[in-house]
Design a protein around this motif. Structure first.
Motif, PDB file in Angstrom:
ATOM      1  N   TYR A 197      28.269  46.856  72.716  1.00 52.54           N
ATOM      2  CA  TYR A 197      27.933  46.442  74.085  1.00 52.54           C
ATOM      3  C   TYR A 197      26.693  47.177  74.599  1.00 52.54           C
ATOM      4  CZ  TYR A 197      32.376  43.944  74.409  1.00 52.54           C
ATOM      5  OH  TYR A 197      33.414  43.064  74.215  1.00 52.54           O
ATOM      6  N   ILE A 198      26.536  48.438  74.215  1.00 46.36           N
ATOM      7  CA  ILE A 198      25.333  49.172  74.614  1.00 46.36           C
ATOM      8  C   ILE A 198      24.104  48.555  73.959  1.00 46.36           C
ATOM      9  CG2 ILE A 198      24.102  51.371  74.369  1.00 46.36           C
ATOM     10  CD1 ILE A 198      26.772  52.793  74.794  1.00 46.36           C
ATOM     11  N   ALA A 199      24.217  48.233  72.660  1.00 42.46           N
ATOM     12  CA  ALA A 199      23.097  47.599  71.953  1.00 42.46           C
ATOM     13  C   ALA A 199      22.749  46.245  72.567  1.00 42.46           C
ATOM     14  CB  ALA A 199      23.442  47.445  70.476  1.00 42.46           C
ATOM     15  N   TRP A 203      26.528  45.333  80.057  1.00 44.24           N
ATOM     16  CA  TRP A 203      27.111  46.372  80.900  1.00 44.24           C
ATOM     17  C   TRP A 203      28.408  45.923  81.548  1.00 44.24           C
ATOM     18  CZ3 TRP A 203      24.500  49.822  78.782  1.00 44.24           C
ATOM     19  CH2 TRP A 203      23.124  49.706  78.563  1.00 44.24           C
ATOM     20  N   ARG A 204      28.531  44.626  81.835  1.00 47.77           N
ATOM     21  CA  ARG A 204      29.758  44.126  82.480  1.00 47.77           C
ATOM     22  C   ARG A 204      30.953  44.310  81.543  1.00 47.77           C
ATOM     23  NH1 ARG A 204      30.970  40.514  86.577  1.00 47.77           N
ATOM     24  NH2 ARG A 204      33.213  40.615  86.924  1.00 47.77           N
ATOM     25  N   ALA A 205      30.801  43.919  80.286  1.00 52.91           N
ATOM     26  CA  ALA A 205      31.884  44.068  79.316  1.00 52.91           C
ATOM     27  C   ALA A 205      32.216  45.536  79.099  1.00 52.91           C
ATOM     28  CB  ALA A 205      31.506  43.408  77.996  1.00 52.91           C
ATOM     29  N   LEU A 206      31.184  46.367  79.057  1.00 53.17           N
ATOM     30  CA  LEU A 206      31.401  47.803  78.848  1.00 53.17           C
ATOM     31  C   LEU A 206      32.122  48.419  80.042  1.00 53.17           C
ATOM     32  CD1 LEU A 206      30.898  50.116  76.904  1.00 53.17           C
ATOM     33  CD2 LEU A 206      28.664  50.451  77.950  1.00 53.17           C
ATOM     34  N   GLU A 207      31.776  47.971  81.230  1.00 52.60           N
ATOM     35  CA  GLU A 207      32.442  48.471  82.436  1.00 52.60           C
ATOM     36  C   GLU A 207      33.922  48.068  82.448  1.00 52.60           C
ATOM     37  OE1 GLU A 207      31.888  48.391  87.307  1.00 52.60           O
ATOM     38  OE2 GLU A 207      30.722  47.045  86.036  1.00 52.60           O
ATOM     39  N   GLU A 225      31.179  61.196  80.589  1.00 53.69           N
ATOM     40  CA  GLU A 225      30.323  61.394  81.759  1.00 53.69           C
ATOM     41  C   GLU A 225      28.970  60.721  81.548  1.00 53.69           C
ATOM     42  OE1 GLU A 225      28.042  65.091  83.818  1.00 53.69           O
ATOM     43  OE2 GLU A 225      30.230  65.301  83.646  1.00 53.69           O
ATOM     44  N   ALA A 226      28.418  60.866  80.325  1.00 56.34           N
ATOM     45  CA  ALA A 226      27.131  60.233  80.020  1.00 56.34           C
ATOM     46  C   ALA A 226      27.239  58.710  80.104  1.00 56.34           C
ATOM     47  CB  ALA A 226      26.666  60.649  78.629  1.00 56.34           C
ATOM     48  N   LEU A 227      28.359  58.165  79.626  1.00 55.04           N
ATOM     49  CA  LEU A 227      28.563  56.717  79.689  1.00 55.04           C
ATOM     50  C   LEU A 227      28.739  56.260  81.135  1.00 55.04           C
ATOM     51  CD1 LEU A 227      28.926  54.067  78.181  1.00 55.04           C
ATOM     52  CD2 LEU A 227      31.354  54.617  77.895  1.00 55.04           C
ATOM     53  N   GLU A 228      29.436  57.050  81.924  1.00 54.64           N
ATOM     54  CA  GLU A 228      29.634  56.726  83.340  1.00 54.64           C
ATOM     55  C   GLU A 228      28.305  56.720  84.073  1.00 54.64           C
ATOM     56  OE1 GLU A 228      33.190  57.747  86.458  1.00 54.64           O
ATOM     57  OE2 GLU A 228      32.277  59.420  85.388  1.00 54.64           O
ATOM     58  N   VAL A 229      27.439  57.683  83.746  1.00 54.57           N
ATOM     59  CA  VAL A 229      26.100  57.731  84.340  1.00 54.57           C
ATOM     60  C   VAL A 229      25.296  56.494  83.940  1.00 54.57           C
ATOM     61  CG1 VAL A 229      23.885  58.937  84.244  1.00 54.57           C
ATOM     62  CG2 VAL A 229      25.994  60.242  84.531  1.00 54.57           C
ATOM     63  N   LEU A 230      25.350  56.149  82.656  1.00 57.30           N
ATOM     64  CA  LEU A 230      24.617  54.978  82.166  1.00 57.30           C
ATOM     65  C   LEU A 230      25.051  53.709  82.896  1.00 57.30           C
ATOM     66  CD1 LEU A 230      22.721  53.618  80.088  1.00 57.30           C
ATOM     67  CD2 LEU A 230      24.681  53.489  78.541  1.00 57.30           C
ATOM     68  N   ALA A 232      26.540  53.410  85.840  1.00 57.95           N
ATOM     69  CA  ALA A 232      26.172  53.449  87.257  1.00 57.95           C
ATOM     70  C   ALA A 232      24.675  53.165  87.434  1.00 57.95           C
ATOM     71  CB  ALA A 232      26.525  54.811  87.842  1.00 57.95           C
ATOM     72  N   CYS A 233      23.845  53.741  86.576  1.00 53.14           N
ATOM     73  CA  CYS A 233      22.398  53.530  86.672  1.00 53.14           C
ATOM     74  C   CYS A 233      22.029  52.074  86.382  1.00 53.14           C
ATOM     75  CB  CYS A 233      21.662  54.455  85.702  1.00 53.14           C
ATOM     76  SG  CYS A 233      21.735  56.204  86.162  1.00 53.14           S
ATOM     77  N   GLU A 234      22.671  51.484  85.384  1.00 49.89           N
ATOM     78  CA  GLU A 234      22.378  50.089  85.055  1.00 49.89           C
ATOM     79  C   GLU A 234      22.839  49.145  86.162  1.00 49.89           C
ATOM     80  OE1 GLU A 234      20.527  49.005  82.719  1.00 49.89           O
ATOM     81  OE2 GLU A 234      20.235  50.945  81.764  1.00 49.89           O
ATOM     82  N   LYS A 235      23.975  49.448  86.789  1.00 48.65           N
ATOM     83  CA  LYS A 235      24.436  48.626  87.915  1.00 48.65           C
ATOM     84  C   LYS A 235      23.441  48.715  89.075  1.00 48.65           C
ATOM     85  CE  LYS A 235      28.690  48.257  89.231  1.00 48.65           C
ATOM     86  NZ  LYS A 235      30.074  48.576  89.696  1.00 48.65           N
ATOM     87  N   MET A 236      22.928  49.925  89.290  1.00 48.47           N
ATOM     88  CA  MET A 236      21.980  50.100  90.384  1.00 48.47           C
ATOM     89  C   MET A 236      20.679  49.366  90.092  1.00 48.47           C
ATOM     90  SD  MET A 236      21.695  51.308  93.379  1.00 48.47           S
ATOM     91  CE  MET A 236      23.067  52.451  93.542  1.00 48.47           C
ATOM     92  N   LYS A 237      20.229  49.396  88.826  1.00 45.63           N
ATOM     93  CA  LYS A 237      19.009  48.657  88.456  1.00 45.63           C
ATOM     94  C   LYS A 237      19.204  47.155  88.668  1.00 45.63           C
ATOM     95  CE  LYS A 237      17.398  51.942  84.938  1.00 45.63           C
ATOM     96  NZ  LYS A 237      17.222  52.150  83.483  1.00 45.63           N
ATOM     97  N   ALA A 238      20.372  46.659  88.265  1.00 52.37           N
ATOM     98  CA  ALA A 238      20.653  45.229  88.433  1.00 52.37           C
ATOM     99  C   ALA A 238      20.695  44.853  89.911  1.00 52.37           C
ATOM    100  CB  ALA A 238      21.972  44.877  87.756  1.00 52.37           C
TER     101      ALA A 238
END
Length: 402
Positions: A197-199, A203-207, A225-230, A232-238
């Protein structure tokens, strides 16, 4: 089993009948064929019949077992004993681990049916075939492995990983999803799916999968924690991209709504704060971003936020300058802070001070951003030679950092 029991009872009754008949009298047996005759007592006839039956049984067993004997002798002379096969398989695994795919496949394939637990060897042989570019052979070996495996999980994971290695993410997901339904919370399955899913940037499926991954303890606390940050950042970009289609007045509430939906622990993470502030600036909400960044830096010094602060276009630039001057008192050699101050001076049209701060930042750290800012400033001041020099140094630095 039942058939054998019936046959045993039949032969036992037949033997009892013969003994009973022979016990009542000697009797004799006469066999006549043409002019030849054979005469014998019933006791001798019974013994002869038993011997003939035993001879036929032995010949039959010998014929049935000959193929197996030939196979075993062939194995011993051509491939060695079971012990030798085990050693060959072990060296094949070493070849596999060291990347000698040709030797690994050759040794592992020849000993697959001679080791006690062959599943690992099947998987290694399949991966060796795949690495050699023979995907058809890899599939064939995995099909055979599936008939031996008590669980389809190891074979399915191997197939999925081979698809991932080839960039066929959808094929891998098609294999993994049914396994996840049959055997939920399998850490290996969830881990591989989360990498896919990262590749794919799905992000929706990963969430959606994140809570299940946490319960299954797929990753360490640091990795979660790193995945949670990723996420959150991708949701904010979207959300930032979506907000650009709204009216200016509607953008801030939309971004704030998403920000407030994050847990407090996530809101304190510098990378997430940076993503939020970046989204605010992209939607012309620099004044709100300035407050967020200033408060965040007062609690936790984070270089990307420092760099962003110098790019904020707020109305009261003098307030920004005073804030940065205060930070410089405690961090006079910070290259990112010096770069931000140079940008603020550039906006305030104080060209020489901007040049001074850019140069001080460059003295502390060779940075492409600083090189570009100096090149632009020199061009603005009419010094085209120095501008070209800075652009050239920037290109060299960019090439060196690749």
């Amino acid at each position: 089993m039942r058939r054998r029991l019936l046959k045993a009872i039949f032969f036992l009754l037949l033997a009892c009948g013969l003994v009973f008949l022979l016990w009542r009298g000697d009797g004799y047996l006469l066999i006549a064929y043409g002019t030849k005759t054979i005469e014998m007592t019933l006791w001798v006839a019974a013994l002869a019949a038993a011997l003939i039956y035993a001879a036929l049984w032995f010949v039959r067993k010998l014929m049935l077992g000959s193929a197996e004997m030939v196979r075993r002798f062939r194995e011993i002379f051509l491939f060695g004993s079971v012990e030798r096969a085990q050693k060959r398989a072990a060296t094949g695994m070493v070849d596999y681990l060291t990347g000698d795919w040709l030797e690994a496949r050759k040794k592992l394939v020849r000993t697959l049916d001679k080791v006690e637990y062959p599943l690992a060897n099947y998987i290694a042989a399949a991966r060796s075939s795949f690495e050699m570019g023979d995907e058809a052979e890899a599939d064939n070996i995995l099909d055979k492995a599936l008939t031996l495996a008590h669980s389809e999980l190891p074979v399915a994971l191997t197939r999925a990983r081979l698809h991932v290695q080839s960039g066929r993410y959808e094929k891998a997901i098609e294999i993994l999803k049914p396994i996840d339904i049959k055997m939920p919370r399998q850490a290996a399955v969830l881990d591989l799916m989360h990498h896919i899913y990262i590749a794919q940037k799905n992000w929706r499926a990963l969430e959606d999968m994140f809570p299940v991954m946490r319960k299954a303890k797929v990753l360490s606390n640091v990795e979660f924690e790193a995945l949670e940050v990723l996420l959150a950042c991708e949701k904010m970009k979207a959300q930032s991209e979506q907000s650009k289609s709204l009216l200016i007045a509607e953008r801030l509430p939309a971004l704030q709504s998403l920000w407030k939906s994050f847990p407090r622990s996530v809101q304190k993470l510098p990378a997430v704060i940076t993503a939020y502030a970046q989204a605010l600036t992209e939607n012309y909400q620099d004044q709100e971003a300035e407050v967020i960044v200033r408060k965040a830096l007062s609690n936790n010094w984070y270089e990307p936020l420092v760099s962003l602060y110098g790019r904020l276009q707020v109305k009261e630039i003098h307030g920004q300058i005073r804030t940065v001057e205060g930070w410089l008192k405690s961090k006079p050699q910070d290259p990112a802070l010096l770069l931000s101050m140079g940008r603020l001076m550039l906006r305030n049209q104080q060209w020489e001070l901007a040049r001074e701060y850019f140069q001080r930042s460059l003295n502390q750290q060779q940075s492409l951003e600083t090189m570009v800012e100096l090149a632009r400033l020199m061009e603005k001041l009419g010094d085209h030679k120095k501008s070209a020099d800075y652009y050239q140094q920037g290109l060299l630095l960019a090439g060196h950092n690749k």
